[in-house]
Design a protein around this motif. Sequence first.
Motif, PDB file in Angstrom:
ATOM      1  N   GLN A  35      35.625  55.066  10.049  1.00  0.00           N
ATOM      2  CA  GLN A  35      34.474  54.231   9.722  1.00  0.00           C
ATOM      3  C   GLN A  35      34.859  53.221   8.652  1.00  0.00           C
ATOM      4  O   GLN A  35      35.478  53.576   7.649  1.00  0.00           O
ATOM      5  CB  GLN A  35      33.316  55.101   9.227  1.00  0.00           C
ATOM      6  N   LEU A  36      34.482  51.972   8.873  1.00  0.00           N
ATOM      7  CA  LEU A  36      34.755  50.917   7.908  1.00  0.00           C
ATOM      8  C   LEU A  36      33.469  50.475   7.242  1.00  0.00           C
ATOM      9  O   LEU A  36      32.408  50.397   7.878  1.00  0.00           O
ATOM     10  CB  LEU A  36      35.392  49.704   8.602  1.00  0.00           C
ATOM     11  N   SER A  37      33.559  50.168   5.969  1.00  0.00           N
ATOM     12  CA  SER A  37      32.433  49.571   5.263  1.00  0.00           C
ATOM     13  C   SER A  37      32.298  48.109   5.682  1.00  0.00           C
ATOM     14  O   SER A  37      33.173  47.556   6.371  1.00  0.00           O
ATOM     15  CB  SER A  37      32.661  49.650   3.756  1.00  0.00           C
ATOM     16  N   GLY A  38      31.224  47.480   5.257  1.00  0.00           N
ATOM     17  CA  GLY A  38      31.074  46.053   5.529  1.00  0.00           C
ATOM     18  C   GLY A  38      32.225  45.247   4.944  1.00  0.00           C
ATOM     19  O   GLY A  38      32.743  44.324   5.577  1.00  0.00           O
ATOM     20  N   ARG A  39      32.647  45.600   3.732  1.00  0.00           N
ATOM     21  CA  ARG A  39      33.764  44.895   3.100  1.00  0.00           C
ATOM     22  C   ARG A  39      35.073  45.158   3.842  1.00  0.00           C
ATOM     23  O   ARG A  39      35.915  44.259   3.969  1.00  0.00           O
ATOM     24  CB  ARG A  39      33.887  45.312   1.638  1.00  0.00           C
ATOM     25  N   GLY A  40      35.241  46.403   4.317  1.00  0.00           N
ATOM     26  CA  GLY A  40      36.442  46.716   5.070  1.00  0.00           C
ATOM     27  C   GLY A  40      36.494  45.943   6.377  1.00  0.00           C
ATOM     28  O   GLY A  40      37.553  45.427   6.763  1.00  0.00           O
ATOM     29  N   MET A  66      36.703  45.264  -2.891  1.00  0.00           N
ATOM     30  CA  MET A  66      36.709  46.729  -2.911  1.00  0.00           C
ATOM     31  C   MET A  66      37.224  47.240  -4.248  1.00  0.00           C
ATOM     32  O   MET A  66      38.009  46.564  -4.923  1.00  0.00           O
ATOM     33  CB  MET A  66      37.605  47.289  -1.795  1.00  0.00           C
ATOM     34  N   GLU A 114      38.627  52.458  -3.007  1.00  0.00           N
ATOM     35  CA  GLU A 114      38.288  52.014  -1.659  1.00  0.00           C
ATOM     36  C   GLU A 114      39.480  51.318  -0.999  1.00  0.00           C
ATOM     37  O   GLU A 114      39.766  51.533   0.174  1.00  0.00           O
ATOM     38  CB  GLU A 114      37.102  51.041  -1.715  1.00  0.00           C
TER      39      GLU A 114
END
Length: 302
Positions: A263-268, A288, A292
């Motif tokens: 799973q990736l964050s929005g920033r990732g 990040m 992170e």
Amino acid sequence: MSITPEQQSEIDAARAAPSRTLRATAPGMEQHLYKAVPVLDHGFVRVVDYMGDDAAIVQAARVSYGQGTKKARDDAGLIRYLMRHWHSTPFEMCELKLHVKLPVFVARQWIRHRTANVNEYSARYSILDREFYIPAPEQLAAQSTVNNQGRGAVLEGAEAAQVLEMLKSDANRSYDHYEAMLSQDGQQGLARELARMNLPANIYTQWYWKVDLHNLFHFLRLRADAHAQYEIRVYAEAICAMVADWVPAAYAAFEDYRLEAAQLSGRGLDAVRRMLRGEEVTQESSGMSKGEWREFAALMQL
């Protein structure tokens, strides 16, 4: 593995007297019924009962979606769709009941998953056996320097030997005192519910654990992960093998979309898109935190 003679007798009797049924059965799970799979030094997992199969998941979903769905997707495709879009109730139509023997400290991690029905062996009424989990030498590790919840390098030589000796001697001394407090030889003997508090966290307990497939998948996603503590992960891995035989289509989807996915964050996700456009992205320009970014870099193998 320590199955008592009484438990083995019950298992043998149950396996020797199969009964016909009109309910759906899963051939892959039938082979696991009642068989105890060894885990750790004295533990085990065995299937006591189950309900449903891949077809039950599909059947429940099509009640919601209507008759036309069957023409549009095959069963495996529908199950993958349900898993991909985080549907839950169709997977709740399947249930599994396990008999598990495990160290108390593992049980305390396990019980954090509060979406199951549990009945544990009671040390208020019964006397616990002298059985303790003693790690194999390769599992004796120092505290990780980068993860407060994890392990680092394996202990070696005299230090490892000393730790093993302390674990064994402390466990046996505690059990000696437990027995002494319970003794009826010329004394009243302390109540079992009080004497048990002297026992160490590596003593073995047992329970029956019943859970639906949706919540079982959540348990397995966390506890079969490579970052999970070894002592609970080996139980999860044993259960994974059973579930793969029980509901092969659902397990394949779970493995693809949960166990082997990330799973990736929005920033990732933004960082990945920028990299695909040929931009150089650093921790500072990503927005990040260092932690992170470290996890993101490991995931992307940067």
